[in-house]
Design a protein around this motif. Structure first.
Motif, PDB file in Angstrom:
ATOM      1  N   VAL A  79       0.840  -1.200   0.000  1.00 45.82           N
ATOM      2  CA  VAL A  79       0.000   0.000   0.000  1.00 45.82           C
ATOM      3  C   VAL A  79       0.873   1.248   0.000  1.00 45.82           C
ATOM      4  CG1 VAL A  79      -1.802   1.281   1.209  1.00 45.82           C
ATOM      5  CG2 VAL A  79      -1.896  -1.217   1.134  1.00 45.82           C
ATOM      6  N   GLY A  80       1.971   1.226   0.764  1.00 45.65           N
ATOM      7  CA  GLY A  80       2.883   2.359   0.775  1.00 45.65           C
ATOM      8  C   GLY A  80       3.509   2.606  -0.585  1.00 45.65           C
ATOM      9  N   ALA A  81       3.927   1.527  -1.248  1.00 43.24           N
ATOM     10  CA  ALA A  81       4.518   1.664  -2.581  1.00 43.24           C
ATOM     11  C   ALA A  81       3.492   2.179  -3.586  1.00 43.24           C
ATOM     12  CB  ALA A  81       5.084   0.321  -3.041  1.00 43.24           C
ATOM     13  N   ILE A  82       2.235   1.738  -3.448  1.00 38.94           N
ATOM     14  CA  ILE A  82       1.177   2.207  -4.343  1.00 38.94           C
ATOM     15  C   ILE A  82       0.926   3.695  -4.126  1.00 38.94           C
ATOM     16  CG2 ILE A  82      -1.315   2.043  -4.779  1.00 38.94           C
ATOM     17  CD1 ILE A  82      -0.981  -1.022  -4.256  1.00 38.94           C
ATOM     18  N   LEU A  83       0.930   4.130  -2.873  1.00 37.43           N
ATOM     19  CA  LEU A  83       0.778   5.559  -2.591  1.00 37.43           C
ATOM     20  C   LEU A  83       1.903   6.365  -3.221  1.00 37.43           C
ATOM     21  CD1 LEU A  83      -0.478   5.644   1.096  1.00 37.43           C
ATOM     22  CD2 LEU A  83      -1.498   6.882  -0.812  1.00 37.43           C
ATOM     23  N   ARG A  84       3.103   5.833  -3.163  1.00 37.02           N
ATOM     24  CA  ARG A  84       4.253   6.544  -3.758  1.00 37.02           C
ATOM     25  C   ARG A  84       4.061   6.687  -5.260  1.00 37.02           C
ATOM     26  NH1 ARG A  84      10.503   4.920  -2.298  1.00 37.02           N
ATOM     27  NH2 ARG A  84      11.526   6.698  -3.298  1.00 37.02           N
ATOM     28  N   SER A  85       3.607   5.623  -5.927  1.00 34.08           N
ATOM     29  CA  SER A  85       3.337   5.706  -7.365  1.00 34.08           C
ATOM     30  C   SER A  85       2.185   6.660  -7.648  1.00 34.08           C
ATOM     31  CB  SER A  85       3.007   4.313  -7.927  1.00 34.08           C
ATOM     32  OG  SER A  85       4.125   3.450  -7.833  1.00 34.08           O
ATOM     33  N   ALA A  86       1.160   6.627  -6.793  1.00 34.12           N
ATOM     34  CA  ALA A  86       0.017   7.528  -6.974  1.00 34.12           C
ATOM     35  C   ALA A  86       0.459   8.983  -6.922  1.00 34.12           C
ATOM     36  CB  ALA A  86      -1.037   7.249  -5.904  1.00 34.12           C
ATOM     37  N   ALA A  87       1.360   9.301  -5.993  1.00 34.08           N
ATOM     38  CA  ALA A  87       1.871  10.665  -5.912  1.00 34.08           C
ATOM     39  C   ALA A  87       2.703  11.015  -7.139  1.00 34.08           C
ATOM     40  CB  ALA A  87       2.705  10.831  -4.638  1.00 34.08           C
ATOM     41  N   ALA A  88       3.506  10.068  -7.611  1.00 30.50           N
ATOM     42  CA  ALA A  88       4.377  10.325  -8.759  1.00 30.50           C
ATOM     43  C   ALA A  88       3.582  10.613 -10.027  1.00 30.50           C
ATOM     44  CB  ALA A  88       5.310   9.131  -8.982  1.00 30.50           C
ATOM     45  N   PHE A  89       2.443   9.928 -10.196  1.00 25.16           N
ATOM     46  CA  PHE A  89       1.649  10.088 -11.414  1.00 25.16           C
ATOM     47  C   PHE A  89       0.468  11.036 -11.224  1.00 25.16           C
ATOM     48  CE2 PHE A  89       3.840   6.080 -12.368  1.00 25.16           C
ATOM     49  CZ  PHE A  89       4.294   6.348 -13.648  1.00 25.16           C
ATOM     50  N   GLY A  90       0.393  11.701 -10.075  1.00 29.69           N
ATOM     51  CA  GLY A  90      -0.636  12.707  -9.871  1.00 29.69           C
ATOM     52  C   GLY A  90      -2.038  12.164  -9.710  1.00 29.69           C
ATOM     53  N   ALA A  91      -2.176  10.980  -9.113  1.00 28.71           N
ATOM     54  CA  ALA A  91      -3.514  10.424  -8.883  1.00 28.71           C
ATOM     55  C   ALA A  91      -4.305  11.329  -7.948  1.00 28.71           C
ATOM     56  CB  ALA A  91      -3.408   9.018  -8.293  1.00 28.71           C
ATOM     57  N   ALA A  92      -5.611  11.363  -8.158  1.00 32.90           N
ATOM     58  CA  ALA A  92      -6.473  12.240  -7.360  1.00 32.90           C
ATOM     59  C   ALA A  92      -6.671  11.724  -5.950  1.00 32.90           C
ATOM     60  CB  ALA A  92      -7.828  12.404  -8.051  1.00 32.90           C
ATOM     61  N   SER A 105       0.490   4.396   8.790  1.00 30.90           N
ATOM     62  CA  SER A 105       1.558   4.639   9.761  1.00 30.90           C
ATOM     63  C   SER A 105       2.605   3.540   9.624  1.00 30.90           C
ATOM     64  CB  SER A 105       0.992   4.670  11.189  1.00 30.90           C
ATOM     65  OG  SER A 105       0.379   3.436  11.507  1.00 30.90           O
ATOM     66  N   GLY A 106       3.672   3.633  10.430  1.00 30.04           N
ATOM     67  CA  GLY A 106       4.675   2.576  10.497  1.00 30.04           C
ATOM     68  C   GLY A 106       5.292   2.230   9.167  1.00 30.04           C
ATOM     69  N   ALA A 107       5.296   0.928   8.866  1.00 31.64           N
ATOM     70  CA  ALA A 107       5.943   0.437   7.648  1.00 31.64           C
ATOM     71  C   ALA A 107       5.312   1.027   6.397  1.00 31.64           C
ATOM     72  CB  ALA A 107       5.880  -1.090   7.604  1.00 31.64           C
ATOM     73  N   LEU A 108       3.993   1.242   6.439  1.00 35.25           N
ATOM     74  CA  LEU A 108       3.320   1.826   5.272  1.00 35.25           C
ATOM     75  C   LEU A 108       3.840   3.229   5.008  1.00 35.25           C
ATOM     76  CD1 LEU A 108      -0.495   1.701   4.531  1.00 35.25           C
ATOM     77  CD2 LEU A 108       0.847   3.761   4.163  1.00 35.25           C
ATOM     78  N   ALA A 109       3.907   4.048   6.046  1.00 37.73           N
ATOM     79  CA  ALA A 109       4.371   5.423   5.873  1.00 37.73           C
ATOM     80  C   ALA A 109       5.816   5.454   5.375  1.00 37.73           C
ATOM     81  CB  ALA A 109       4.240   6.180   7.191  1.00 37.73           C
ATOM     82  N   LYS A 110       6.635   4.544   5.881  1.00 30.64           N
ATOM     83  CA  LYS A 110       8.037   4.490   5.441  1.00 30.64           C
ATOM     84  C   LYS A 110       8.125   4.121   3.967  1.00 30.64           C
ATOM     85  CE  LYS A 110      12.528   2.514   6.651  1.00 30.64           C
ATOM     86  NZ  LYS A 110      13.268   1.622   7.569  1.00 30.64           N
ATOM     87  N   ALA A 111       7.336   3.116   3.540  1.00 24.07           N
ATOM     88  CA  ALA A 111       7.349   2.706   2.133  1.00 24.07           C
ATOM     89  C   ALA A 111       6.803   3.807   1.232  1.00 24.07           C
ATOM     90  CB  ALA A 111       6.535   1.423   1.960  1.00 24.07           C
ATOM     91  N   ALA A 112       5.860   4.593   1.748  1.00 25.32           N
ATOM     92  CA  ALA A 112       5.268   5.663   0.949  1.00 25.32           C
ATOM     93  C   ALA A 112       6.222   6.840   0.760  1.00 25.32           C
ATOM     94  CB  ALA A 112       3.978   6.144   1.603  1.00 25.32           C
ATOM     95  N   ALA A 113       7.239   6.945   1.595  1.00 30.29           N
ATOM     96  CA  ALA A 113       8.271   7.983   1.461  1.00 30.29           C
ATOM     97  C   ALA A 113       7.676   9.387   1.366  1.00 30.29           C
ATOM     98  CB  ALA A 113       9.156   7.690   0.243  1.00 30.29           C
ATOM     99  N   GLY A 114       6.686   9.663   2.222  1.00 24.04           N
ATOM    100  CA  GLY A 114       6.096  10.996   2.256  1.00 24.04           C
ATOM    101  C   GLY A 114       4.832  11.152   1.431  1.00 24.04           C
ATOM    102  N   ALA A 115       4.460  10.132   0.654  1.00 28.89           N
ATOM    103  CA  ALA A 115       3.310  10.270  -0.242  1.00 28.89           C
ATOM    104  C   ALA A 115       1.989  10.383   0.498  1.00 28.89           C
ATOM    105  CB  ALA A 115       3.252   9.088  -1.215  1.00 28.89           C
TER     106      ALA A 115
END
Length: 212
Positions: A79-92, A105-115
């Protein structure tokens, strides 16, 4: 907001950004004690404010707009990685179910890298009903299914789209799939049977971002 930093880090922060009212000097072991077990820090820890509540009605359909909906995707790393991609491609935004979805939170937030600070996330009780509500608001839903004959590139029309992805094991649940206006697959000429859900999301977002 609460910001903890070791004395050395505190001096570096204030030298770069000026005096910070929220900054609390603390020893490294004290910072470690307030973090989740296994968390790694480099002398700085920030507890931000709560994320704003997001409702489905907050997502306004517009040409080229893309939402992601995850059905039973429970791995926080994915889910964190998906959020990161969503931010990169401008998903709504991203839509998760109240249950069977990890906390932001936790591992998800870390994988999202701020997304998680950039991509609005709505939680709903029932994904099928949410798809009905989004359809009435003007969104068209496309579910990803490996067995679908329609390719994703063909299914996308450039209008406001909800990309619906299921878990790697079971894929989309029947009722969720039935609510999608189209089911589509990502062509894989290499013959491999499936992709990690975060990789599939990134490919789908890239395809949806292409001009049509």
């Amino acid at each position: 907001m609460r910001l903890l930093a070791t004395p050395d880090r505190a001096r570096q922060i204030e030298a770069a950004h000026g005096r910070q009212r929220a900054l609390e000097p603390a020893e490294a072991h004290a910072i470690g004690l307030i973090l989740p077990q296994g968390a790694v820090h480099q002398g700085v820890a920030l507890r931000p404010g709560n994320l704003p509540d997001v409702e489905l009605a907050d997502f306004a359909p517009a040409p080229g707009a893309v939402l992601l909906m995850l059905d039973q995707v429970t791995d926080p790393q994915n889910v964190g990685a998906i959020l990161r991609s969503a931010a990169a491609f401008g998903a709504a935004g991203l839509i998760l179910q109240d249950r069977h979805a990890p906390k932001l939170s936790g591992a998800l937030a870390k994988a999202a890298a701020g997304a998680i600070e950039h991509v609005p996330v709505a939680r709903v009780v029932n994904l099928s009903r949410a798809l009905d509500d989004l359809a009435r608001a003007g969104w068209r839903s496309v579910g990803l299914a490996g067995e679908a004959d329609l390719s994703l590139a063909t299914a996308l029309d450039g209008g406001p789209t909800v990309l619906v992805l299921g878990s790697e094991g079971e894929g989309l649940r029947r009722l969720v799939g039935e609510r999608c206006e189209a089911l589509a697959s990502i062509p894989m000429p290499g013959g491999f049977e499936s992709l990690n859900v975060s990789a599939a999301a990134a490919i789908a977002l890239y395809e949806a971002s292409r001009p049509r």
